[in-house]
Design an enzyme around this catalytic site. Structure first.
Site, short mmCIF file in Angstrom:
data_model
loop_
_atom_site.label_atom_id
_atom_site.label_comp_id
_atom_site.label_asym_id
_atom_site.label_seq_id
_atom_site.Cartn_x
_atom_site.Cartn_y
_atom_site.Cartn_z
N LYS A 112 -19.51 -17.90 -0.15
CA LYS A 112 -20.95 -17.71 -0.03
C LYS A 112 -21.60 -16.97 -1.19
O LYS A 112 -21.07 -15.97 -1.66
CB LYS A 112 -21.26 -16.94 1.25
CG LYS A 112 -21.01 -17.76 2.49
CD LYS A 112 -21.38 -16.95 3.69
CE LYS A 112 -21.43 -17.83 4.93
NZ LYS A 112 -21.73 -17.05 6.12
N GLY A 162 -12.96 -4.01 0.34
CA GLY A 162 -14.35 -3.55 0.45
C GLY A 162 -14.71 -2.53 -0.62
O GLY A 162 -15.81 -2.56 -1.18
N GLY A 196 -10.51 -9.17 -1.51
CA GLY A 196 -10.09 -10.11 -0.49
C GLY A 196 -9.22 -11.29 -0.89
O GLY A 196 -8.03 -11.14 -1.17
N ARG A 209 0.81 -1.22 0.00
CA ARG A 209 0.00 0.00 0.00
C ARG A 209 0.84 1.27 0.00
O ARG A 209 0.39 2.31 -0.48
CB ARG A 209 -0.93 -0.01 1.21
CG ARG A 209 -2.06 -1.00 1.02
CD ARG A 209 -2.93 -1.11 2.22
NE ARG A 209 -4.19 -1.74 1.85
CZ ARG A 209 -5.08 -2.19 2.72
NH1 ARG A 209 -4.85 -2.09 4.01
NH2 ARG A 209 -6.21 -2.74 2.30
P1 AMP Z 1 -14.95 -15.28 0.23
O1 AMP Z 1 -14.40 -14.58 1.45
O2 AMP Z 1 -16.44 -15.43 0.24
O3 AMP Z 1 -14.42 -14.72 -1.06
O4 AMP Z 1 -14.45 -16.78 0.33
C1 AMP Z 1 -13.10 -17.13 0.27
C2 AMP Z 1 -12.94 -18.48 0.91
O5 AMP Z 1 -13.72 -19.42 0.22
C3 AMP Z 1 -11.53 -18.99 0.90
O6 AMP Z 1 -11.03 -19.00 2.21
C4 AMP Z 1 -11.68 -20.41 0.35
O7 AMP Z 1 -10.96 -21.36 1.11
C5 AMP Z 1 -13.15 -20.67 0.47
N1 AMP Z 1 -13.63 -21.70 -0.45
C6 AMP Z 1 -13.39 -21.80 -1.76
N2 AMP Z 1 -13.95 -22.92 -2.27
C7 AMP Z 1 -14.54 -23.56 -1.23
C8 AMP Z 1 -15.26 -24.78 -1.10
N3 AMP Z 1 -15.47 -25.57 -2.16
N4 AMP Z 1 -15.72 -25.12 0.11
C9 AMP Z 1 -15.49 -24.31 1.17
N5 AMP Z 1 -14.82 -23.16 1.13
C10 AMP Z 1 -14.35 -22.78 -0.07
#
Ligand code: AMP
Length: 396
Positions: free
Chosen positions: A198, A377, A354, A35
């Site tokens: 999610k 964010g 992220g 940064r």
């Molecule tokens: P997010 O913060 O929603 O972008 O999610 C990122 C996280 O999703 C990472 O820590 C990954 O380990 C997790 N992730 C990716 N694929 C899977 C999966 N098939 N099952 C569970 N977690 C996952």
């Protein structure tokens, strides 16, 4: 877009909001200076014009109190080293001491103010506090993309005290141009890859980007909600039961917009959420009871590769497997390779938000894609179609 390129800073004091919210070790040494490196072009341009630079920033969450561990004095040496010039420091950001340090600053010099968040007025967006800050400089520059989604005193409110002398810094301009390239002016075909855990956190993004993209690749944990909604057996894979009908709605909306949706066709499954678990590669619609999908399988990797090599503009947000565990990182690595190759063939690729940014850094793809966003964010809110307060304040 009004950037610092439109202004000659000769003999002017530029008050520059930067994002120096850097990670530190337990000795408070900076462990990742990305940064700081990112704002060097802005600082250089102002100094080369013959101006001086007053840097204002926040660090951590001191919540309106003075706490030594959050003092910016601990990062002054690192900032000096990165900017290649001695940086002065003043242990206040407003008031007499700050005003004196600012007034003594000569052309070619840099001053760093103490943590803005030692004052609760900063996060409240307090106008009187913003006005006090504004007294320190002749021009206001916002180069803090990482906090542009906050309507704080130094990121947004302050701009009103600089009617004609408020500008985007070069980092901000690059970030905004990259988003614009993907959502508005990108060469077609445009492909977005959304992964992560999610669906619920990505719905607004999906809805906002559908009119702009030709292909949508959905991977990672969120893919299983779609697979289940389409009738697949997903075992113990991650799922959001209350989002099944929404998943079908999204597929429907994508069709209306002529967007091709690609879901993984196969997956690497495990008996538990562990790197030591037994694994198999199976059809993603036929995951056995008690097993969970933790990565994209080889057929999916090939399919995503074909789509990406035929794309001219690429947006990537979110890993398509649990890349933190070595046995489930191959899918995301293959995706990184495909995006790197597409970029090499002339596509514009933006990685934002992220965990995909963490992945890109950890696995060395930073130089192989066109642009890696510095704002988590702020990037996500931009992709959701929201106008960031820090951007609106300058555009107004
Ligand atoms: P997010 O913060 O929603 O972008 O999610 C990122 C996280 O999703 C990472 O820590 C990954 O380990 C997790 N992730 C990716 N694929 C899977 C999966 N098939 N099952 C569970 N977690 C996952």
């Amino acid at each position: 877009m009004k950037t610092i390129k439109d202004f000659d800073f000769k003999d002017k004091k530029a008050l520059v909001r930067v994002d120096f919210n850097v990670p530190q070790d337990d000795q408070l040494k900076v462990t990742d200076n990305t940064r700081i490196v990112a704002v060097k072009p802005t600082v250089d341009k102002i100094l080369n014009d013959g101006g001086s630079v007053i840097l204002m920033a926040h660090l951590g969450r001191p919540k309106g109190e003075v706490k030594d561990e959050f003092s910016l004095k601990h990062i002054v040496d690192e900032v000096s080293e990165v900017l290649g010039k001695e940086v002065k420091f003043v242990e206040e950001c407003v008031g007499e001491k700050a005003e004196q340090a600012a007034s003594e600053l000569k052309a070619g010099e840099i001053l760093l103010l103490e943590n803005l968040r030692f004052h609760s007025e900063e996060e409240k967006g307090d106008e009187a506090f913003a006005e006090k800050l504004s007294k320190l400089g002749d021009a206001y520059v916002n180069d803090a993309f990482g906090t542009a989604h906050r309507a704080h005193a130094s990121t947004a409110v302050i701009a009103k005290f600089f009617e004609s002398t408020k500008f985007f810094g070069l980092l901000m301009a690059d970030e905004l141009k990259a988003i614009d390239k993907v959502l508005k002016s990108g060469e077609k075909p445009v492909t977005a890859i959304l992964g992560g855990s999610k669906v619920s956190t990505k719905i607004t993004i999906i809805e906002n980007i559908l009119p702009a993209v030709d292909n949508l690749i959905i991977g990672g944990g969120m893919a299983f909600t779609f697979i289940k909604a389409l009738g697949g057996k997903i075992g113990t894979s991650l799922v959001e039961e209350d989002k099944l009908s929404l998943a079908l709605e999204i597929i429907g909306k994508a069709k209306e917009h002529n967007v091709k949706v690609y879901l993984p066709s196969d997956t690497v499954i495990a008996e538990s959420f562990s790197n030591d678990a037994d694994t198999q590669e199976v059809n993603i619609y036929e995951i056995p009871e008690g097993w969970m999908g933790l990565d994209a399988g080889p057929k999916s990797r090939d399919q995503f590769n074909d789509v990406l090599l035929n794309s001219k503009t690429i947006l990537w947000n979110g890993p398509i497997g649990v890349f933190e565990m070595s046995n489930f990182s191959a899918g995301t690595v293959a995706l990184g390779d495909s995006i790197a190759e597409a970029t090499n063939l002339g596509a514009f690729s933006l990685v934002g938000g992220g965990d995909s940014v963490a992945f890109v850094k950890q696995f060395g793809y930073g130089e192989k894609v066109s642009y890696v966003s510095t704002g988590g964010g702020a990037m996500l809110e931009s992709l959701e179609g929201l106008e960031l307060p820090g951007v609106a304040a300058i555009n107004k």
